[in-house]
Design a protein around this motif. Structure first.
Motif, PDB file in Angstrom:
ATOM      1  N   GLY A   1      -3.516  -5.236  -3.384  1.00 59.23           N
ATOM      2  CA  GLY A   1      -2.149  -5.553  -3.791  1.00 59.23           C
ATOM      3  C   GLY A   1      -1.091  -5.311  -2.725  1.00 59.23           C
ATOM      4  O   GLY A   1      -1.321  -5.533  -1.534  1.00 59.23           O
ATOM      5  N   LYS A   2       0.055  -4.802  -3.178  1.00 57.08           N
ATOM      6  CA  LYS A   2       1.226  -4.634  -2.306  1.00 57.08           C
ATOM      7  C   LYS A   2       0.888  -3.750  -1.085  1.00 57.08           C
ATOM      8  O   LYS A   2       0.255  -2.723  -1.198  1.00 57.08           O
ATOM      9  CB  LYS A   2       2.357  -3.994  -3.107  1.00 57.08           C
ATOM     10  CG  LYS A   2       3.674  -3.946  -2.345  1.00 57.08           C
ATOM     11  CD  LYS A   2       4.769  -3.373  -3.229  1.00 57.08           C
ATOM     12  CE  LYS A   2       6.092  -3.301  -2.453  1.00 57.08           C
ATOM     13  NZ  LYS A   2       7.185  -2.725  -3.274  1.00 57.08           N
TER      14      LYS A   2
ATOM     15  N   ARG B   1      -9.211 -12.268   1.670  1.00 59.63           N
ATOM     16  CA  ARG B   1      -8.344 -12.651   0.547  1.00 59.63           C
ATOM     17  C   ARG B   1      -8.670 -11.814  -0.690  1.00 59.63           C
ATOM     18  O   ARG B   1      -7.766 -11.402  -1.414  1.00 59.63           O
ATOM     19  CB  ARG B   1      -8.518 -14.146   0.252  1.00 59.63           C
ATOM     20  CG  ARG B   1      -7.503 -14.706  -0.751  1.00 59.63           C
ATOM     21  CD  ARG B   1      -7.643 -16.215  -0.874  1.00 59.63           C
ATOM     22  NE  ARG B   1      -7.332 -16.876   0.377  1.00 59.63           N
ATOM     23  CZ  ARG B   1      -6.093 -17.177   0.784  1.00 59.63           C
ATOM     24  NH1 ARG B   1      -5.055 -16.839   0.025  1.00 59.63           N
ATOM     25  NH2 ARG B   1      -5.894 -17.806   1.922  1.00 59.63           N
ATOM     26  N   GLU B   2      -9.962 -11.586  -0.942  1.00 59.33           N
ATOM     27  CA  GLU B   2     -10.359 -10.774  -2.107  1.00 59.33           C
ATOM     28  C   GLU B   2      -9.903  -9.325  -1.952  1.00 59.33           C
ATOM     29  O   GLU B   2      -9.451  -8.703  -2.923  1.00 59.33           O
ATOM     30  CB  GLU B   2     -11.879 -10.835  -2.268  1.00 59.33           C
ATOM     31  CG  GLU B   2     -12.380 -12.178  -2.791  1.00 59.33           C
ATOM     32  CD  GLU B   2     -13.897 -12.305  -2.746  1.00 59.33           C
ATOM     33  OE1 GLU B   2     -14.446 -13.121  -3.516  1.00 59.33           O
ATOM     34  OE2 GLU B   2     -14.526 -11.594  -1.928  1.00 59.33           O
TER      35      GLU B   2
ATOM     36  N   ASN C   1      -7.858   0.693  -7.138  1.00 57.92           N
ATOM     37  CA  ASN C   1      -6.774   0.728  -8.126  1.00 57.92           C
ATOM     38  C   ASN C   1      -6.003   2.046  -8.069  1.00 57.92           C
ATOM     39  O   ASN C   1      -4.788   2.079  -8.255  1.00 57.92           O
ATOM     40  CB  ASN C   1      -7.341   0.523  -9.530  1.00 57.92           C
ATOM     41  CG  ASN C   1      -7.823  -0.894  -9.762  1.00 57.92           C
ATOM     42  OD1 ASN C   1      -7.332  -1.821  -9.122  1.00 57.92           O
ATOM     43  ND2 ASN C   1      -8.787  -1.068 -10.646  1.00 57.92           N
TER      44      ASN C   1
ATOM     45  N   SER D   1      -7.302  -8.315  -0.211  1.00 59.99           N
ATOM     46  CA  SER D   1      -5.841  -8.349  -0.368  1.00 59.99           C
ATOM     47  C   SER D   1      -5.461  -8.377  -1.847  1.00 59.99           C
ATOM     48  O   SER D   1      -4.529  -7.685  -2.278  1.00 59.99           O
ATOM     49  CB  SER D   1      -5.268  -9.575   0.355  1.00 59.99           C
ATOM     50  OG  SER D   1      -3.880  -9.674   0.139  1.00 59.99           O
ATOM     51  N   LYS D   2      -6.204  -9.178  -2.621  1.00 60.23           N
ATOM     52  CA  LYS D   2      -5.916  -9.290  -4.049  1.00 60.23           C
ATOM     53  C   LYS D   2      -6.220  -7.979  -4.775  1.00 60.23           C
ATOM     54  O   LYS D   2      -5.479  -7.560  -5.673  1.00 60.23           O
ATOM     55  CB  LYS D   2      -6.750 -10.427  -4.650  1.00 60.23           C
ATOM     56  CG  LYS D   2      -6.420 -10.729  -6.098  1.00 60.23           C
ATOM     57  CD  LYS D   2      -7.213 -11.923  -6.596  1.00 60.23           C
ATOM     58  CE  LYS D   2      -6.878 -12.226  -8.057  1.00 60.23           C
ATOM     59  NZ  LYS D   2      -7.661 -13.378  -8.566  1.00 60.23           N
ATOM     60  N   GLN D   3      -7.329  -7.331  -4.383  1.00 61.70           N
ATOM     61  CA  GLN D   3      -7.717  -6.065  -5.009  1.00 61.70           C
ATOM     62  C   GLN D   3      -6.710  -4.954  -4.723  1.00 61.70           C
ATOM     63  O   GLN D   3      -6.323  -4.196  -5.613  1.00 61.70           O
ATOM     64  CB  GLN D   3      -9.102  -5.635  -4.498  1.00 61.70           C
ATOM     65  CG  GLN D   3     -10.255  -6.435  -5.073  1.00 61.70           C
ATOM     66  CD  GLN D   3     -10.634  -5.982  -6.469  1.00 61.70           C
ATOM     67  OE1 GLN D   3     -10.127  -4.966  -6.963  1.00 61.70           O
ATOM     68  NE2 GLN D   3     -11.489  -6.735  -7.129  1.00 61.70           N
TER      69      GLN D   3
ATOM     70  N   ARG E   1      -3.933   1.998  -4.553  1.00 61.41           N
ATOM     71  CA  ARG E   1      -2.900   0.992  -4.313  1.00 61.41           C
ATOM     72  C   ARG E   1      -1.597   1.319  -5.043  1.00 61.41           C
ATOM     73  O   ARG E   1      -0.550   0.746  -4.733  1.00 61.41           O
ATOM     74  CB  ARG E   1      -3.398  -0.386  -4.731  1.00 61.41           C
ATOM     75  CG  ARG E   1      -3.483  -0.622  -6.205  1.00 61.41           C
ATOM     76  CD  ARG E   1      -3.978  -2.011  -6.492  1.00 61.41           C
ATOM     77  NE  ARG E   1      -4.121  -2.242  -7.914  1.00 61.41           N
ATOM     78  CZ  ARG E   1      -4.588  -3.362  -8.428  1.00 61.41           C
ATOM     79  NH1 ARG E   1      -4.950  -4.341  -7.630  1.00 61.41           N
ATOM     80  NH2 ARG E   1      -4.695  -3.501  -9.729  1.00 61.41           N
TER      81      ARG E   1
ATOM     82  N   LYS F   1     -13.665  -0.542  -7.174  1.00 63.75           N
ATOM     83  CA  LYS F   1     -12.480  -1.044  -7.867  1.00 63.75           C
ATOM     84  C   LYS F   1     -11.586   0.095  -8.340  1.00 63.75           C
ATOM     85  O   LYS F   1     -10.360   0.030  -8.237  1.00 63.75           O
ATOM     86  CB  LYS F   1     -12.903  -1.906  -9.055  1.00 63.75           C
ATOM     87  CG  LYS F   1     -13.476  -3.262  -8.652  1.00 63.75           C
ATOM     88  CD  LYS F   1     -13.936  -4.033  -9.880  1.00 63.75           C
ATOM     89  CE  LYS F   1     -14.556  -5.363  -9.485  1.00 63.75           C
ATOM     90  NZ  LYS F   1     -15.066  -6.110 -10.653  1.00 63.75           N
TER      91      LYS F   1
END
Length: 375
Positions: A362-363, A355-356, A327, A358-360, A330, A323
């Motif tokens: 981000g852009k 999907r997870e 973070n 992509s969410k982690q 990204r 994570k």
């Protein structure tokens, strides 16, 4: 039982977050619900009200320097009264006001208690790692002994009966004599006292108690006050012992006492060092969970969180590193294709879905991008 989402593998559990989320759900669930109000007062709650008001009066009459330190005592009494109301599923409005509680207070506490119990029940299923962890914690615990408290309560109940009889006898004595003197003033007759102070045995609430009966109303009331103090002290001692994780886990699972194998160390916390395999009754465990107060349920949530986090310590550490790396990366404006592929593969290796990931990330990491570079 309301369905509560079970914790996922490798997911770090936070006690404060779980309780906060359940409190929010309880606020939602209580909306539109009504209390079961009754005219009859509950004797148990009445006793707690007297204890509450007597303690409060003592605090302010003594003008204690630090009044706040007595707050937990009053809070404990109110909490016990709330637990009785929840178990009985009925409330007397006058008793509610005596404890300075509102209908919304009880509705909220009822819903919160149910949600806390649901969460603990689901997480302590015998098929999950939490049950095994609770066993290991319980090994160093001890069976709670309520015998002294039960005897004190039984004697208190017996003195309540004695008090009723003494009051009734005093009225009968008065009715047989003249009520007024020649001047029209009411005559006050002293109660006749017996010199017989021998001990007697009686069965009260299924408990055989030996006690010295009182033969005057004053002595009976004084003994009741003394017993209430002794009961309060004993409850506090038991509460402190029961709230210890090892004792609470033992209470939850077992009715028997562990027996050490020959040659095993007395302070061993290894279940293999014990000869007696204690039987776990799941129906009884669920019943005990449902009967625990909010205070103990919150302690159990903390215990389960620690068991989970220790069991998955390595996996959680890897996830946290992932994570942090995601973070950190990204937020960069530009990433090479190779950087993106590495981040996506890192997420895949941890079992995350597209999907997870992509969410982690981000852009710049839409589902199509994830699908393209994960092949």
């Amino acid at each position: 039982m309301q369905q509560i989402t079970q914790s996922q593998q490798h997911k770090q559990l936070f006690e404060s977050k779980i309780i906060r989320d359940l409190e929010i759900k309880a606020r939602i669930k209580m909306k539109g619900k009504k209390l079961n109000l009754v005219n009859e007062k509950n004797d148990k709650i009445g006793q707690l009200i007297r204890e509450f008001m007597g303690t409060e009066k003592w605090i302010y009459e003594k003008k204690a320097g630090n009044i706040e330190k007595y707050g937990p005592i009053l809070k404990r009494i109110k909490s016990e009264a709330i637990s009785v109301m929840i178990r009985c599923n009925e409330v007397n409005e006058a008793q509610l006001k005596s404890l300075r509680l509102t209908k919304d207070d009880i509705l909220f506490e009822t819903e919160l208690h149910e949600l806390l119990a649901d969460w603990v029940e689901l997480e302590t299923d015998e098929s999950l790692i939490a049950r095994d962890g609770i066993r290991k914690v319980a090994v160093t615990g001890e069976l709670m002994d309520y015998s002294r408290l039960n005897i004190l309560r039984a004697e208190y109940d017996q003195h309540c009966e004695d008090e009723k009889k003494l009051i009734k006898n005093s009225f009968q004595l008065l009715s047989e004599k003249e009520k007024y003197d020649e001047n029209g003033n009411e005559i006050i007759y002293p109660l006749k006292e017996s010199k017989d102070q021998s001990l007697i045995q009686v069965w009260t609430n299924g408990i055989l108690i030996t006690y010295q009966p009182t033969h005057s109303l004053k002595d009976c009331i004084n003994r009741k006050i003394e017993l209430r103090k002794l009961i309060t002290v004993e409850k506090r001692i038991l509460s402190e012992k029961k709230s210890m994780p090892q004792n609470l886990c033992y209470y939850l699972l077992y009715d028997e006492v562990y027996k050490l194998k020959e040659g095993a160390k007395a302070n061993s916390d290894n279940p293999e060092d014990y000869a007696l395999h204690l039987i776990e009754d799941n129906d009884k465990i669920i019943k005990r969970i449902r009967g625990l107060s909010k205070y103990y349920l919150k302690i159990l949530i903390g215990i389960i969180c620690r068991i989970n986090n220790e069991y998955f310590e390595t996996e959680i550490a890897v996830e946290n590193i992932l994570k942090k790396k995601m973070n950190r990366n990204r937020n960069r404006n530009k990433l090479s294709i190779q950087d993106k592929i590495e981040l996506i593969q890192l997420g895949k290796s941890e079992g995350l879905t597209n999907r997870e990931i992509s969410k982690q990330l981000g852009k710049g990491f839409g589902l199509r991008t994830i699908e393209r570079y994960s092949k």
